[in-house]
Design a protein around this motif. Sequence first.
Motif, PDB file in Angstrom:
ATOM      1  N   VAL A  98       0.472  -1.190  -0.316  1.00  0.00           N
ATOM      2  CA  VAL A  98      -0.062   0.109   0.252  1.00  0.00           C
ATOM      3  C   VAL A  98       0.854   1.328   0.120  1.00  0.00           C
ATOM      4  N   TRP A  99       1.875   0.953   0.627  1.00  0.00           N
ATOM      5  CA  TRP A  99       3.027   2.273   1.042  1.00  0.00           C
ATOM      6  C   TRP A  99       3.670   2.387  -0.436  1.00  0.00           C
ATOM      7  N   GLY A 259       8.827   0.100  11.310  1.00  0.00           N
ATOM      8  CA  GLY A 259       9.891   1.099  10.439  1.00  0.00           C
ATOM      9  C   GLY A 259       9.790   0.643   8.699  1.00  0.00           C
ATOM     10  N   TRP A 260       8.878   0.341   8.302  1.00  0.00           N
ATOM     11  CA  TRP A 260       9.496  -0.485   7.220  1.00  0.00           C
ATOM     12  C   TRP A 260       8.527   0.898   6.024  1.00  0.00           C
ATOM     13  N   GLU A 261       7.804   1.481   6.782  1.00  0.00           N
ATOM     14  CA  GLU A 261       7.557   2.412   6.061  1.00  0.00           C
ATOM     15  C   GLU A 261       8.547   3.919   6.188  1.00  0.00           C
ATOM     16  N   ASN A 262       9.968   3.518   6.987  1.00  0.00           N
ATOM     17  CA  ASN A 262      10.372   4.960   7.481  1.00  0.00           C
ATOM     18  C   ASN A 262      10.848   5.316   6.037  1.00  0.00           C
ATOM     19  N   ALA A 263      11.354   4.985   5.359  1.00  0.00           N
ATOM     20  CA  ALA A 263      12.102   5.337   3.997  1.00  0.00           C
ATOM     21  C   ALA A 263      11.081   6.077   2.937  1.00  0.00           C
ATOM     22  N   ASN A 264       9.220   6.201   3.243  1.00  0.00           N
ATOM     23  CA  ASN A 264       8.546   6.661   2.520  1.00  0.00           C
ATOM     24  C   ASN A 264       8.251   8.468   3.731  1.00  0.00           C
ATOM     25  N   TYR A 265       9.004   8.556   4.528  1.00  0.00           N
ATOM     26  CA  TYR A 265       8.813  10.122   5.834  1.00  0.00           C
ATOM     27  C   TYR A 265      10.163  10.256   4.396  1.00  0.00           C
TER      28      TYR A 265
END
Length: 801
Positions: A98-99, A259-265
């Motif tokens: 999704v991200w 933390g799997w979404e950390n790069a999207n930040y």
Amino acid sequence: MSNPDKSSHEGAPPAKTDAVLADTGDLEVGEITEENKYAYDDSRKLGITGAVFLILNKMIGTGIFSTPSSIFAATGSVGVSLMLWVIGGFLTFCGLSVWLEFGLAIPRSGGEKNYLEYIYRKPKYLATCVLASQMILLGFSSGNSLAFGRYILYAAGNELKDSYKARGIGVACVTFAVVLHSVAPKWGIRLFNVLGIFKVAVLLFIVFSGFAALAGRRLVEDPHNFDNAFAIEAGDGYGGGGAYAYSNALLNIVYSYKGWENANYVLGEIKDPRRTLTIAAPLAVGGVTILYVLANVAYFAAIPKSELAKSEVIVAGLFFRNVFGSSAGARTLPAFVALSNLGNVLAVSFAHARLNQELGKEGLLPGSRFWGSNKPFNSPAASLFLHWLVTVIVLLAPPPGPAYNFIVSLYTYPGAWINSFVAAGLIYLHFFSSRKAEWNPGWRTWLPIIALFLLANVFLVIVPFIPPADGDFWADGYPYYVFPVVGVLVLILGGIYWTLWTKFWPAVRGHKVVAERIIDEEGVEVVRYRKNTTFNSALKQRTAIRRDLDALSSLDSDPSQPPRSLTPAALGSLSASLAAFSRTVDEYSALAKQELNAAKQEKAYERIRDFRTEIAEFRSRLDALKAAREDAQLAEARSELLGRRPFAASTPENPYAASSSSASGYGYGGGGGGGGGGGHARTTSIAEAGGLSGWAGSSPFGSGDAAREAHALREQHFFQNTHAALDEYIARGQAVLGDLGQQREMLKSTQRKLYSVGNTLGISGDTIRMIERRAKEDKWIFFGGVVVFFLFCWLVLHYLR
């Protein structure tokens, strides 16, 4: 899991990205008060390796070294615990898909903030404020900082228990991370890359040590944890928790994978973000999932069930003790775990500070220009300080005891709400949105994957409110409902803040600072802060004029109110307010002409048209009120002239009807009074009598009642016109005074801009002041020369002619 687009990983077309950028600011024009540029050289940007370690550092933190105890304590089954870890990994991949879809469509720093803004556009910024409340108040690094302190103390030979000594070390840990990212951001990135490698090495060491423990290489007896592994038992400190315990277990697993979404930040600081994200994110999540499951196998191979259930944050420490004993090497390994926690704090503070900065760029925070700034080290130092402040408060506020599990649950629970909103929004974009034809990010997540991710998060949202099956509401040292209630209240607080930010504060301050984001010709992000005082002033003036007009109209229509209620002062004040409103609209029109953004300019022109229509309406209503006042005064004068006067019985119906008889009644002349005591004592001469009789016979007002009434009405009309003219003069004087004040401010602003231009061109302040002094001296020299010249001419003409 998803359907990557074979054509290109460039994601959505550039027009889509531009549209998202244009929609981030209010469609408003105003004075630019500040402009910030966010340019990073390639040495500061992350590649595939850096993105992998950015995700690894946040995922591999306290969770895998601490939470397995709470997972087993909740389930009471080794096999079920391992299956939950596998399910957690699968759900993480669902969320990652999704991200990825959103990240490829909107390749900009901020993560969920951008996605919620794109999905939930009305009410504007409501979803963003809810996210801001969750990320600022609960997006802390307290759990990993506390674990760092406890493992450092354990490595030094102390007991691994919650104490303020451990919390003090945790404060030092987060302070080091924040200062490093603020002062030397390149070294911060290098350090968490190194610690990422170190974390993987520590996990691999635990995995291989677990294989050795399975083979019998351990210092304790075989715990037989894998005998009948899927049996659900209730023992000393584990089992019997019911649905509430399972939901808590899944929450803790989500925390460990978080933390799997950390790069999207931080997509704005990643090289080729679309390509990098599609490679780095699946690689990091897949590797971590495998390591997590194998590390749990290692723990069960060396730690008895009861010790594991009651170990809390020291699972890895117990594992090292049972495998290697109490040697110096066994004491060193917990220090390695502490370094792993430090890497997590570095990664979390790096990413969350960027999200805080994005909220500042949008003008969503009080003092947004401060929080969104990159000064003074070209790093988000202010946003890092905000992250540090919240982390320290959450770290020190809870009393000693089972604080770690509470912090973990409080950190994770509101995220389930946010994930639910994002997943539901993606389903809406795929099937129900009017923009679904435009949505082509290059990666499409299948509906079953989105639905599974959504249902899992809804489960995590609802189940914590269900009481524990054993009826022990205070099993963890606090009521079971505390962390879900606090989490929901934090989200509601975001909605309250949205109301204050969009309604209350602009009304109190009289203006609103609006952030505008653009990408310049060099591809650099530029954020401009506009102070839209003009538009808000126009709105206030319009509201005040409408209120005054309604109040005066109600007086005019109320028969119980006398006509004098519509005073010249009230009408003159209203006329002046209307003139000021017209000037404000003209100022707003001038700002609109200078606007470069076509969408904002068109919106401004539409508002100006509405304002001018309302001005015309207000003028017509004001003219109607003035006419009504004049009519009321004429009617009052007519009534006064024709009314009965009861002060004398001999007064006729019309006091001006028989002037001659009234004159004779007063004894003017010789006969009417009879010369006796009934007449007046005064006697007049013949000339006076003739004059008075002449005055009575030929009045200067004309003959008859109609002439006198017409004359009185003309006088009344003259006075009314005089009042109207005076009101108009007052309004013009106020307008001229306002224009003079505006011109003064304009000249001062021009002077400041000239100073700014001079400074930009390298002219110092001393040089500018010297130029001003020289200009003043030149002026006096000029006037002195003129005087001397004329004096010389006079002398020549006087003495030489």
